[in-house]
Design a protein around this motif. Structure first.
Motif, short mmCIF file in Angstrom:
data_model
loop_
_atom_site.label_atom_id
_atom_site.label_comp_id
_atom_site.label_asym_id
_atom_site.label_seq_id
_atom_site.Cartn_x
_atom_site.Cartn_y
_atom_site.Cartn_z
N GLU A 283 52.27 20.58 78.87
CA GLU A 283 53.43 20.03 79.56
C GLU A 283 53.11 19.78 81.02
OE1 GLU A 283 57.03 22.17 78.81
OE2 GLU A 283 56.49 22.53 76.73
N HIS A 284 54.05 19.17 81.71
CA HIS A 284 53.92 18.86 83.13
C HIS A 284 53.57 20.11 83.93
CE1 HIS A 284 54.73 16.41 86.67
NE2 HIS A 284 55.39 17.41 87.18
N CYS A 285 52.56 20.02 84.76
CA CYS A 285 52.13 21.11 85.67
C CYS A 285 51.68 22.38 84.95
CB CYS A 285 53.23 21.45 86.68
SG CYS A 285 53.53 20.13 87.85
N PHE A 286 51.25 22.26 83.70
CA PHE A 286 50.83 23.44 82.93
C PHE A 286 49.77 24.25 83.65
CE2 PHE A 286 47.52 20.47 81.84
CZ PHE A 286 46.39 21.25 81.67
N HIS A 287 48.91 23.58 84.39
CA HIS A 287 47.77 24.23 85.04
C HIS A 287 48.20 25.15 86.19
CE1 HIS A 287 48.65 20.56 87.17
NE2 HIS A 287 48.03 21.05 88.23
N LEU A 288 49.42 25.04 86.66
CA LEU A 288 49.87 25.87 87.78
C LEU A 288 50.43 27.22 87.35
CD1 LEU A 288 51.69 23.13 89.89
CD2 LEU A 288 49.36 24.01 90.15
N PHE A 289 50.77 27.37 86.08
CA PHE A 289 51.41 28.59 85.62
C PHE A 289 50.44 29.74 85.37
CE2 PHE A 289 54.21 25.10 84.10
CZ PHE A 289 55.23 25.32 85.03
N ASN A 290 49.22 29.42 85.02
CA ASN A 290 48.21 30.45 84.77
C ASN A 290 46.84 29.85 85.09
OD1 ASN A 290 46.40 32.36 83.85
ND2 ASN A 290 47.26 32.50 81.79
N LEU A 291 46.32 30.14 86.25
CA LEU A 291 45.07 29.54 86.70
C LEU A 291 43.86 30.02 85.90
CD1 LEU A 291 45.59 29.53 90.56
CD2 LEU A 291 45.87 27.64 88.96
N LYS A 292 44.03 31.07 85.10
CA LYS A 292 42.93 31.57 84.27
C LYS A 292 42.97 30.99 82.85
CE LYS A 292 42.38 35.78 86.90
NZ LYS A 292 42.33 37.23 86.90
N TYR A 293 44.02 30.26 82.55
CA TYR A 293 44.15 29.60 81.25
C TYR A 293 43.00 28.61 81.08
CZ TYR A 293 46.38 26.58 77.69
OH TYR A 293 46.67 25.83 76.57
N GLU A 294 42.36 28.64 79.92
CA GLU A 294 41.15 27.85 79.69
C GLU A 294 41.33 26.37 80.05
OE1 GLU A 294 38.10 26.64 76.07
OE2 GLU A 294 39.56 28.22 75.73
N LYS A 295 42.44 25.78 79.64
CA LYS A 295 42.66 24.36 79.93
C LYS A 295 42.92 24.12 81.42
CE LYS A 295 44.20 22.67 75.45
NZ LYS A 295 45.29 21.96 74.75
N ALA A 296 43.51 25.10 82.09
CA ALA A 296 43.71 24.98 83.54
C ALA A 296 42.38 25.03 84.26
CB ALA A 296 44.63 26.08 84.04
N VAL A 297 41.51 25.93 83.84
CA VAL A 297 40.17 26.03 84.43
C VAL A 297 39.40 24.74 84.20
CG1 VAL A 297 37.95 27.25 84.29
CG2 VAL A 297 40.10 28.55 84.26
N ASP A 298 39.49 24.19 82.99
CA ASP A 298 38.81 22.93 82.69
C ASP A 298 39.33 21.80 83.58
OD1 ASP A 298 37.36 24.19 80.71
OD2 ASP A 298 38.59 23.39 79.06
N LEU A 299 40.65 21.74 83.79
CA LEU A 299 41.23 20.71 84.62
C LEU A 299 40.73 20.84 86.06
CD1 LEU A 299 44.85 19.46 84.59
CD2 LEU A 299 43.81 20.09 86.74
N ILE A 300 40.75 22.04 86.59
CA ILE A 300 40.29 22.29 87.96
C ILE A 300 38.81 21.92 88.10
CG2 ILE A 300 39.87 24.09 89.69
CD1 ILE A 300 42.48 25.44 88.52
N ASN A 301 38.01 22.32 87.13
CA ASN A 301 36.58 22.00 87.18
C ASN A 301 36.34 20.50 87.11
OD1 ASN A 301 35.79 24.66 87.44
ND2 ASN A 301 35.55 24.96 85.24
N LYS A 302 37.13 19.79 86.31
CA LYS A 302 37.01 18.33 86.22
C LYS A 302 37.35 17.70 87.57
CE LYS A 302 36.59 14.33 84.28
NZ LYS A 302 35.27 13.79 84.00
#
Length: 72
Positions: A45-64
């Protein structure tokens, strides 16, 4: 645009996903001389990466994002 490259992130369950995809497609057709890339995050969902910075998909997004910025 005042840049040479653009990275667009969209999330499957985001109400703005269609807007992001359309922007990507229109920009490619516009004759703009830069490069554009889209990254789709399925099941998110929208802004999913902000809710848990250790979440695998959030880490992938940040690394990208970091890799994109570091490109020359």
């Amino acid at each position: 645009l005042g840049c040479e490259k653009l990275l667009i992130f969209v999330a499957e369950k985001d109400h703005l996903m269609v807007v992001g995809r359309n922007y990507y497609e229109e920009l490619k057709k516009s004759g703009w001389g830069g490069s554009v890339e889209i990254v789709e995050n399925l099941g998110e969902e929208h802004c999913f990466h902000l809710f848990n910075l250790k979440y695998e998909k959030a880490v992938d997004l940040i690394n990208k994002f970091v890799a994109f910025i570091k490109q020359e």
